[in-house]
Design an enzyme around this catalytic site. Structure first.
Site, short mmCIF file in Angstrom:
data_model
loop_
_atom_site.label_atom_id
_atom_site.label_comp_id
_atom_site.label_asym_id
_atom_site.label_seq_id
_atom_site.Cartn_x
_atom_site.Cartn_y
_atom_site.Cartn_z
N GLU A 121 0.83 -1.21 0.00
CA GLU A 121 0.00 0.00 0.00
C GLU A 121 0.86 1.25 0.00
OE1 GLU A 121 -0.44 -2.62 1.88
OE2 GLU A 121 -2.46 -3.35 1.49
N PHE A 125 -4.98 -1.06 6.54
CA PHE A 125 -3.86 -1.38 5.64
C PHE A 125 -3.16 -0.12 5.14
CE2 PHE A 125 -6.96 -4.96 4.41
CZ PHE A 125 -6.68 -5.64 5.58
N HIS A 177 -8.50 -4.87 12.61
CA HIS A 177 -9.42 -4.78 11.47
C HIS A 177 -10.72 -4.06 11.80
CE1 HIS A 177 -6.61 -7.79 10.01
NE2 HIS A 177 -7.11 -7.66 8.81
C1 LIG Z 1 -0.89 -4.50 4.80
C2 LIG Z 1 -2.04 -5.40 4.47
N1 LIG Z 1 -2.64 -5.30 3.26
C3 LIG Z 1 -3.69 -6.10 2.92
C4 LIG Z 1 -4.15 -7.05 3.79
C5 LIG Z 1 -5.34 -7.96 3.42
N2 LIG Z 1 -4.86 -9.35 3.30
C6 LIG Z 1 -5.01 -10.24 4.30
S1 LIG Z 1 -4.28 -11.71 3.94
C7 LIG Z 1 -3.81 -11.18 2.41
C8 LIG Z 1 -3.06 -12.08 1.49
C9 LIG Z 1 -1.75 -12.50 2.11
O1 LIG Z 1 -1.08 -13.34 1.21
P1 LIG Z 1 0.20 -14.14 1.72
O2 LIG Z 1 1.15 -13.20 2.39
O3 LIG Z 1 0.74 -14.91 0.57
O4 LIG Z 1 -0.35 -15.10 2.87
P2 LIG Z 1 -1.42 -16.30 2.66
O5 LIG Z 1 -2.78 -15.73 2.91
O6 LIG Z 1 -1.25 -16.82 1.26
O7 LIG Z 1 -1.05 -17.32 3.70
C10 LIG Z 1 -4.20 -9.86 2.20
C11 LIG Z 1 -3.96 -9.07 0.98
C12 LIG Z 1 -3.51 -7.13 5.06
N3 LIG Z 1 -3.95 -8.01 5.98
N4 LIG Z 1 -2.48 -6.32 5.36
#
Ligand SMILES: Cc1ncc(C[n+]2csc(CCOP(=O)(O)OP(=O)(O)O)c2C)c(N)n1
Ligand SMILES: Cc1ncc(C[n+]2csc(CCOP(=O)(O)OP(=O)(O)O)c2C)c(N)n1
Ligand SMILES: [Mg+2]
Ligand SMILES: [Mg+2]
Lengths: 324, 329, 324, 329
Positions: free
Chosen positions: C51, C77, C120
């Site tokens: 972000e 975020f 959140h």
């Molecule tokens: C800074 C931030 N941006 C967006 C989100 C929303 N979000 C929660 S989980 C996720 C995906 C995370 O992907 P990854 O790091 O690959 O972990 P996975 O869910 O695949 O285990 C997102 C975009 C967040 N929690 N924090």
């Protein structure tokens, strides 16, 4: 008594605490020479320019029992660390049900007046006041600085020490050795009966000058310095307003949703205080603009003793008008 | 694979069975949590680790009780692998006073500092700096402790990963950075957001080892982690370990959410089930039979029943408790 | 008239504007399927989870003439992007002497109620109000959402669209086609004479329910929805308070240095409004704590119609007390 | 060096003389700015680029007017190299209405969007994402434009550098990331804060070229930048160029500040003066003599005198103007 500058008082407090407690260590993007000299590179760490990482690391080191100090230096540099401040440091104790404590001190200089323009002239402490879970203070004297910093370092929570860049070189009496100043206790910097001025940091001194000026006309000004922003000594502020019936708030920050708004709210939402108010409250703040570079522009933005005097006259006349 | 077969035989059967048990516990815990979430007994949002159990299990089996880890929003597996109490975990999901966070945290914020589990974290990459601080603490404590950062492929593109890798490498912190590359970040494919397929390639920029491991092979993960832990304990500094794995379920357990992944991709990974793989290896070594597996299964289910019973019997917090714990004494 | 949900109204506004102006493009960590389908992957970009980078990139794309939309998704975020928001987006126009404009829309959902715990469930718009150089709004209805979003997208400054997660599925009448709602114009959501309730987003609806309830007892409540936080329609709020003589502020955020404090300040620093105030102002806000997970705790933290009713009764009785 | 000698001879003498002139202009401008700062005519803080002139000059001489750059807190060199107006620059330092920012920005915030100079920036690494957005804009405009991010060795450890390198590499943005590695970040040595000596090594993690160049050799910088620009214009994506250079003066012009660097290190770099090097090369080519150099010098000094005169003759802003420009119409 011995005099130290505001900045020297801070360093003395930190050095005394570091001597007392080996769990304290210090991180900042440049190591402060006096601390580095006394405590060495293990406890006084020069780091990469990664305030976000330092802020997060302080949490992870505090949980297991260390007592980190992270010096963000100018407050503007902590915005890169805002996620770690707002989403982690402020919430982790509550979110985890209080299972461990996170004793951390964050240091940040605030304020303007040095013609360093918008990015380097900020007073955003109100943004942090709005976040639940952080304690913070902003001293106006070397004496308060030393006593509050020691309290902060011994506190078992994340605490932000906001430090006025305008006051860094200002001298004042500071006792040798150990003393602390409790959080949440305002200091009446001057007693008076006609109007209460709640002021912070540099504006405490501007308010004192304004009070001297007005005293010549027989106007008696009481100056309340909250010192700690969270917890805030609402009682002391309300008591003073109940006594004087008039409230002026002086802050180097802009007014919108700021410290000054909070003071206006705690005075006017309290029935006993509201009942004593003889006229509207007055905020004497910076203009709600980014801080410009050119000295003439910068002076136009910031409040000073003259604007405080004008504000006091206004609330007094307003009160008269109401009375008339 | 044969190579892992040989690796596996290097591990005592008891330890292999313990790993199998851990992985099964994670899976059954989350299956139950998902059901109870749909049933409305668990609130908010739940992210399941099912399909990735070998990563947390393989890494944590290479750690000692004094070592510390941090987790992500997908945290149940890391908690269980580090030895968290299932009763207090379930009670937290149920929002009860007896939960790890007294009902204040929920699925995204389970922590147990007593066992070195520094918490799940709802912010992507939000835990990386925190646990790097735990690595610094371990180094300053001088007791040979290590700290482990679990994070996803998505998190590997975020600034804190880079900042901390550089600090850990520069200060030779006793750290493992374990990337759980499940190929997706929510509904966005890693292929769309990563310049390179291997996150491990990033290690070169900091002069530290970057290892790619089959994240569904718990023994391979264990071995890679063990080497990195030895390196960290002996002052060699951090290692980046990328575990290739896959999330079987949708990003969260909220039903009716879009899931852009195609079924064939999911099926292919389900066929690489990390639990089935270890089970197969143990059987080949003659160290597991149907009876033993059945016993393990029913034992786990019994423990989970007990955890649910504990949770349901526990009181909800009182409204007044909302004001507790903002600050430590 | 046709009804849309709050969320559908937002998507319609964005889609209509993107059809109108090819310079608009959209960045977010997941691409919104309907927008992606219509406008393609070049204009609707799924990005890495960065972000901070997206926020900065929007500035660098806006300067040369594009009109980026960055969807932070949940407001929590955006704290990783705070440097780009506070030090860059908010200041760059002023700092550079206004030589070019930076038309950018940032979107962020706010609020709680979903048992998603502290990280959140946040309503930090007051933190952004305190920063000079950002416009922002927080709609309470689908109608306001569509009209304000269109105004925001056509504005030549960085604008933050705060969107209440509690209201996403709430339906309301929304005209087909083009209309805009000017910034800085509050909407009187209900006319009344005994007390003014200034409320935001979800609390506008709670206040309306409270007003219905109290109407049965002959208490007449006026509900003012500022809609835009910056610029804020201080005149409309003051006019209403001058009419009713009583002020209650209802906000899902915590009170400290918040929106609610600002409303209290603009009412009580204005002589004409202060003169009409019959009693203390009252803030009905969330408790100043991180938001807990368990439903019982969460309900205890947030304000609702019942706490608004209690607050209104308090200011009315307080007023009586004062009169007596 | 001979290699550069040959490189140099590939460049038309006029272009080499233009580069010399640029570098000299930067140096003389800052010498004057520093004096006027000490004299109290320039306010706040001033960071000098002296000793590093070859970087901005070499890179910007490889760019066209439609290309865009972003600068740092140490921005005068980038402004002048991109063709900024010296009158408006000096007037800004003097805090006058006629300055680039109407006196609102000062040394740390000079920008001229008209020439594609997107601004100096007071936040370390604060400009990297902004100019990456300009790279995206250039790609979407489809006119073959490129964008250049200048940043220091200190900035290279900050998150935005990593986030943007990955995005630029993934989207093949037409970008140059130019690290001015002057071995120090304020009073902290790069050796203390970088795991590796070469920032260019970071490129490997994103599958893009990482080049190390003698940052005091303007011709070498120009060549490296030209290759990267060609690559970017032809859709090849970003390049990371690390220029090894050195800051001759203290971190800022505020007198009496500590400077922990030892004199011998400073002296060694002063002997590698980028201006003297190009001057030497031109003389060897028979393309510069004392007279030509003297003429260039006095011409530049005359222009700077005029700039100062312009600034001093310009009005200060009025107090009322403090409220202008918060928002665009
Ligand atoms: C800074 C931030 N941006 C967006 C989100 C929303 N979000 C929660 S989980 C996720 C995906 C995370 O992907 P990854 O790091 O690959 O972990 P996975 O869910 O695949 O285990 C997102 C975009 C967040 N929690 N924090
Ligand atoms: C985020 C942030 N942290 C700290 C500072 C204070 N600061 C200003 S310049 C500087 C050193 C920058 O070093 P480098 O990036 O190498 O650039 P150089 O000054 O060497 O050209 C620091 C720490 C800042 N401006 N921004
Ligand atoms: Mg993933
Ligand atoms: Mg440097």
């Amino acid at each position: 008594m011995r005099e130290l500058t505001y900045n020297e008082a801070a360093l003395e407090a930190i050095a005394e605490e570091m001597r007392r407690d080996p769990k304290i260590f210090y991180m900042s993007t440049d190591a402060l020479p006096p601390l580095l000299k006394e405590f060495g590179a293990e406890r006084v760490r020069a780091t990469p320019i990664t305030e976000a990482a330092l802020t997060g690391m302080s949490i992870g080191a505090a949980g297991p029992g260390f007592r980190p100090i992270v010096d963000w230096r100018q407050v503007t540099f902590c915005f890169v660390a805002m996620d770690q401040i707002v989403n982690q440091a402020a919430k982790i104790h509550y979110m985890f049900g209080g299972q461990v404590s996170f004793p951390i001190l964050y240091r940040a200089s605030v304020g303007g007046g040095g013609q360093v323009a918008a990015q380097h002239s900020q007073s955003p402490y109100s943004m942090f006041m709005n976040v639940a879970g952080l304690k913070m203070f902003l001293p106006s004297t070397p004496y308060d600085m030393k006593g509050l910093l020691k309290t902060a370092i011994r506190d078992n929570n994340p605490v932000i020490s906001f430090e006025s860049s305008r006051l860094m070189g200002r001298k004042g009496e500071v006792p040798e050795g150990d003393y602390t100043i409790p959080f949440g206790k305002a200091d009446i910097k001057r007693e008076g009966s006609d109007v209460t001025v709640v002021a912070l940091a540099w504006l405490v001194h501007e308010a004192l000058a304004a009070a001297e000026e007005l005293a010549k006309e027989g106007i008696s000004v009481e100056i309340v310095d909250p010192r700690t922003l969270v917890p805030l000594d609402a009682d002391a502020i309300r008591r003073s307003v109940q006594k004087t019936g008039r409230l002026v708030i002086a802050d180097e920050a802009g007014p919108t949703a700021g410290f000054s708004a909070e003071i206006a709210a705690i005075a006017t939402e309290d029935a006993a205080t509201f009942a004593c108010l003889k006229g509207p409250v007055k905020r004497i703040c910076a203009l709600q603009v980014p801080i410009p570079y050119s000295p003439i522009l910068e002076r136009a933005v910031f409040p000073d003793r003259n604007r405080i005097i004008a504000g006091i006259r206004e609330v007094l006349s307003g009160a008269k008008a109401a009375a008339a | 694979s044969l190579s892992t077969q040989t690796l596996a035989t290097n591990l005592p059967p008891d330890q292999q069975r313990a790993m199998l048990r851990r992985m099964l516990t994670i899976r059954r815990f989350e299956e139950r949590a998902s059901d109870d979430y749909v049933a409305g007994k668990i609130y908010g949002v739940v992210h399941c680790y099912i399909g990735e159990e070998a990563v947390a299990t393989g890494v944590c089996s290479a750690l000692g009780p004094g070592d510390r880890i941090i987790s992500t929003h997908r945290g149940h597996g890391h908690c269980i692998a580090k030895g968290a109490d299932l009763n207090r975990m379930m009670a937290e999901l149920y929002g009860r006073q007896t939960g790890y966070c007294k009902g204040k945290g929920g699925s995204m914020h389970i922590a147990d500092f007593g066992i070195g589990m520094l918490g799940a974290n709802g912010i992507v990459a939000g835990g990386i700096a925190i646990v790097t601080g735990a690595g610094l603490a371990a180094q300053m404590e001088g007791k040979g402790g290590v700290a482990v950062s679990f994070f996803g492929d998505g998190a590997s593109n975020a600034g804190p990963f880079h900042e901390c890798l550089n600090i850990a490498a520069t200060w030779k912190l006793p750290m493992l950075y374990v990337c759980e590359n499940n190929m997706w970040a929510a509904n966005t494919a890693a292929a769309q957001t990563h310049a390179l397929g291997d996150v491990a390639m990033r290690a070169a920029g900091y002069g530290i080892p970057g290892v790619v491991v089959d994240g569904n092979d718990v023994v391979a993960v264990h071995q890679a982690a063990s080497h990195a832990v030895d390196r960290a304990r002996s002052g060699g500094g951090p290692t980046l370990i990328e575990c290739k794995t896959y999330r079987w379920r949708a990003h969260t357990e909220r039903r009716g959410q879009p899931d852009p992944r195609n079924q064939s991709e999911i099926d292919a990974w389900v066929r690489k089930d990390p639990i089935a793989l270890l089970e197969h290896q143990l059987r080949q070594q003659g160290e597991l039979d149907d009876a033993a597996l059945k016993a393990m299964e029913s034992d786990i289910l019994g423990i989970l029943e007990a955890a649910v019973a504990f949770a349901e019997a526990s009181p909800f917090p009182t409204p007044e408790q909302a004001s507790d714990d903002v600050f430590a004494a």
